[in-house]
Write an enzyme that holds these catalytic residues in place. Structure first.
Site, PDB file in Angstrom:
ATOM      1  N   HIS A   1       4.765   8.525  18.988  1.00 22.93           N
ATOM      2  CA  HIS A   1       5.100   9.087  17.681  1.00 22.93           C
ATOM      3  C   HIS A   1       5.637   7.935  16.840  1.00 22.93           C
ATOM      4  O   HIS A   1       6.649   7.329  17.191  1.00 22.93           O
ATOM      5  CB  HIS A   1       6.155  10.182  17.832  1.00 22.93           C
ATOM      6  CG  HIS A   1       6.417  10.936  16.561  1.00 22.93           C
ATOM      7  ND1 HIS A   1       6.912  12.215  16.551  1.00 22.93           N
ATOM      8  CD2 HIS A   1       6.241  10.602  15.262  1.00 22.93           C
ATOM      9  CE1 HIS A   1       7.039  12.626  15.303  1.00 22.93           C
ATOM     10  NE2 HIS A   1       6.641  11.659  14.503  1.00 22.93           N
TER      11      HIS A   1
ATOM     12  N   CYS B   1      12.095  13.591  21.841  1.00 22.25           N
ATOM     13  CA  CYS B   1      12.840  14.614  21.094  1.00 22.25           C
ATOM     14  C   CYS B   1      14.062  13.982  20.427  1.00 22.25           C
ATOM     15  O   CYS B   1      14.922  13.417  21.108  1.00 22.25           O
ATOM     16  CB  CYS B   1      13.279  15.744  22.016  1.00 22.25           C
ATOM     17  SG  CYS B   1      14.184  17.051  21.137  1.00 22.25           S
TER      18      CYS B   1
ATOM     19  N   GLN C   1       5.024  19.508  29.855  1.00 27.50           N
ATOM     20  CA  GLN C   1       6.046  18.528  29.475  1.00 27.50           C
ATOM     21  C   GLN C   1       7.439  18.980  29.912  1.00 27.50           C
ATOM     22  O   GLN C   1       7.813  20.133  29.727  1.00 27.50           O
ATOM     23  CB  GLN C   1       6.064  18.299  27.966  1.00 27.50           C
ATOM     24  CG  GLN C   1       7.001  17.156  27.577  1.00 27.50           C
ATOM     25  CD  GLN C   1       7.170  16.982  26.088  1.00 27.50           C
ATOM     26  OE1 GLN C   1       7.778  17.824  25.432  1.00 27.50           O
ATOM     27  NE2 GLN C   1       6.645  15.891  25.544  1.00 27.50           N
TER      28      GLN C   1
ATOM     29  N   ALA D   1       1.267  18.259  15.360  1.00 23.78           N
ATOM     30  CA  ALA D   1       2.281  19.291  15.596  1.00 23.78           C
ATOM     31  C   ALA D   1       2.365  20.193  14.370  1.00 23.78           C
ATOM     32  O   ALA D   1       1.759  21.258  14.324  1.00 23.78           O
ATOM     33  CB  ALA D   1       3.632  18.647  15.900  1.00 23.78           C
TER      34      ALA D   1
ATOM     35  N   GLY E   1       1.857  11.604  14.264  1.00 26.29           N
ATOM     36  CA  GLY E   1       2.545  11.337  13.001  1.00 26.29           C
ATOM     37  C   GLY E   1       1.581  11.150  11.846  1.00 26.29           C
ATOM     38  O   GLY E   1       0.564  10.464  11.972  1.00 26.29           O
ATOM     39  N   ASN E   2       1.883  11.797  10.697  1.00 23.78           N
ATOM     40  CA  ASN E   2       1.076  11.709   9.463  1.00 23.78           C
ATOM     41  C   ASN E   2      -0.265  12.428   9.579  1.00 23.78           C
ATOM     42  O   ASN E   2      -1.218  12.068   8.887  1.00 23.78           O
ATOM     43  CB  ASN E   2       0.796  10.250   9.060  1.00 23.78           C
ATOM     44  CG  ASN E   2       2.049   9.436   8.856  1.00 23.78           C
ATOM     45  OD1 ASN E   2       3.140   9.985   8.770  1.00 23.78           O
ATOM     46  ND2 ASN E   2       1.903   8.126   8.783  1.00 23.78           N
TER      47      ASN E   2
END
Length: 484
Positions: A175, A108, A79, A232, A209-210
């Site tokens: 995300h 980001c 990335q 993450a 996410g979550n």
């Protein structure tokens, strides 16, 4: 061999990966990726790399990608963050032989990304993003992918994803939070946005996410229909998340430290990983937390890890039957488990009300300070105020800088192109022009070069004519001498 695209790329190159480790700055290094792969991860990303630095710095390339080759570390996606199509593609060309795809970071949300004008702060610049992805798709031998954050509006998010797909993006990671949702304001990621994107595009989609445990992964795939799920923070606290296990912390820590012995990385990375793994235990043993923060060698970190293990084993031996975990944790603190970030109100309680009464804040985001939303001064600013009582931190008094027409950085006040120095230099070179404001004299130097070349030709022609005259005189003299 033709470049694989879309579903074929996901099935064949990425081996239909469902469990993905996210790109994490200073955290998804080789040693951690190998640990995660041993415990269920099927695809990993490198940490976010700066395209500009990667392009100019050989040491940066060697430390982050060109190090010791490891066949276990595939499939792998590299990335980059970038805001210039040429720089992005040139950096990607240097990396493409070491990975299976190149990812453009458009997610980001941190202040450093705002200052550098990359990540989620490019999400409104669709023309620039199209140019970057189109050029990368044309020049690279590996597919181009993107990781994005959502807009508050679902329709705009869908159009954003479709634009990236048309430009040539072959896989999209979504995300489900906006760029404003971070830290104590992170809140819950919107799977509704992710589901809408998945239905609207024809390329593979990963959700982010979550994700705190394997049941979250399975539920996310079921509800959104995505091809894979990226983790993450959940992965950092429990590397065995994708196995559906909650192992003892020291098992993961010891295995990671063994891998680090074989594939070294900066000590700061190792320390940060142990702080995450031992997070709940270090709330209990504060002294060992301080020791871990101060230790200067890998051997020292191993010693602290061993001491934490002994303390936990002693606590387990003295545990009473039927005793339950404290602090509302689902498991005892020596077991790998999720960390739930406290909300804003809880964070304020942690920092203590006394700080606010004294005009001092605890932890708060840099954005609040920069945008002038807070009435109180940080400790650092209070110290500056003591040294210079006349200093003002009123954001309205900050100097306003005019932006570069090309990239958004502050432009030179005397630049003839109304650009920053970097963009001005590129344009002046391309057009062979001067910019006295930035001290760039491409036109002047070119004209001097032409003048010098012209003068050199004049000197050469004069010398040739003189040489010709001398040869004529010499031949006449020789002829006269022969006649006599």
């Amino acid at each position: 061999m033709p470049k694989l695209r879309g579903e074929a790329f996901w099935r064949e190159t990425l081996r239909s990966a469902h469990y993905v480790v996210a790109p994490m700055v200073d955290q998804s290094e080789l040693a951690w990726r190998l640990l995660s792969r041993r415990h269920g991860a099927q695809l990993c990303y490198t940490p976010m790399l700066h395209a500009q630095v990667f392009l100019r710095d050989a040491n940066y390339r060697r430390e982050n990608l060109y190090g010791e080759a490891c066949p276990e570390d595939r499939p792998l996606i590299v990335q980059f963050c970038a805001n210039d199509p040429e720089v992005f593609v040139q950096a990607a060309l240097l990396a493409q032989d070491y990975c299976d795809a190149i990812d453009l970071n458009l997610g980001c949300p941190q202040m450093i990304a705002k200052r550098g004008h990359y990540g989620a702060f490019l999400q409104e610049e669709w023309d620039l993003l199209q140019r970057m992805i189109l050029l990368a798709n044309e020049k690279l031998s590996v597919p181009i992918t993107c990781k994005i954050r959502v807009f508050p509006d679902i329709d705009k998010t869908v159009k954003y994803a479709q634009m990236l797909e048309r430009a040539g993006c072959q896989l999209l990671t979504v995300h489900g939070r906006t760029k404003e949702q971070k830290g104590p304001l992170a809140g819950v990621a919107s799977w509704e946005h992710i589901q809408a994107v998945r239905k609207a595009v024809n390329i593979p989609v990963f959700a982010n996410g979550n994700i705190q445990c394997l049941s979250d992964v399975e539920e996310c795939i079921r509800k959104t229909g995505v091809h894979g799920v990226m983790s993450a923070e959940g992965n950092l606290h429990n590397p065995a998340l994708f196995e559906g296990r909650n192992p003892l912390v020291w098992e993961m820590a010891e295995e990671y430290l063994e891998i680090v012995q074989k594939y070294p990385c900066p000590l700061s990375y190792v320390r940060a990983h142990l702080f995450k793994l031992w997070h709940h235990t270090l709330q209990v043993y504060q002294q060992l937390r301080e020791e871990l923060a101060k230790v200067k060698t890998l051997e020292g970190i191993v010693d602290v890890n061993r001491e934490l293990k002994l303390r936990c084993q002693e606590e387990m031996a003295n545990q009473k039957e039927g005793e339950k975990p404290k602090e509302g944790l689902p498991f005892f603190h020596w077991i790998c488990q999720p960390y739930i970030r406290p909300g804003v109100k809880e964070r304020c309680k942690e920092n203590g009300a006394g700080e606010a009464e004294n005009g001092v804040r605890g932890k708060r985001t840099l954005e609040e300070e920069e945008d002038g939303n807070s009435e109180l001064l940080s400790k650092n600013k209070q110290k500056k105020k003591l040294r210079n009582p006349n200093k003002s931190f009123d954001p309205s008094l900050k100097p306003k800088y005019a932006k570069c027409d090309q990239c958004g950085n502050p432009k030179g006040t005397k630049c003839v192109f109304n650009m920053c120095r970097g963009c001005c230099k590129k344009r002046a070179f391309k057009e062979t022009a001067d910019c006295p404001g930035h001290g760039l004299l491409f036109k002047t130097k070119y004209e001097k070069s032409l003048s010098w070349q012209h003068s050199q030709r004049g000197i050469q022609s004069t010398e040739l004519s003189r040489r010709g005259e001398a040869e004529v005189v010499e031949s006449v003299v020789l002829k006269e001498a022969g006649d006599s």
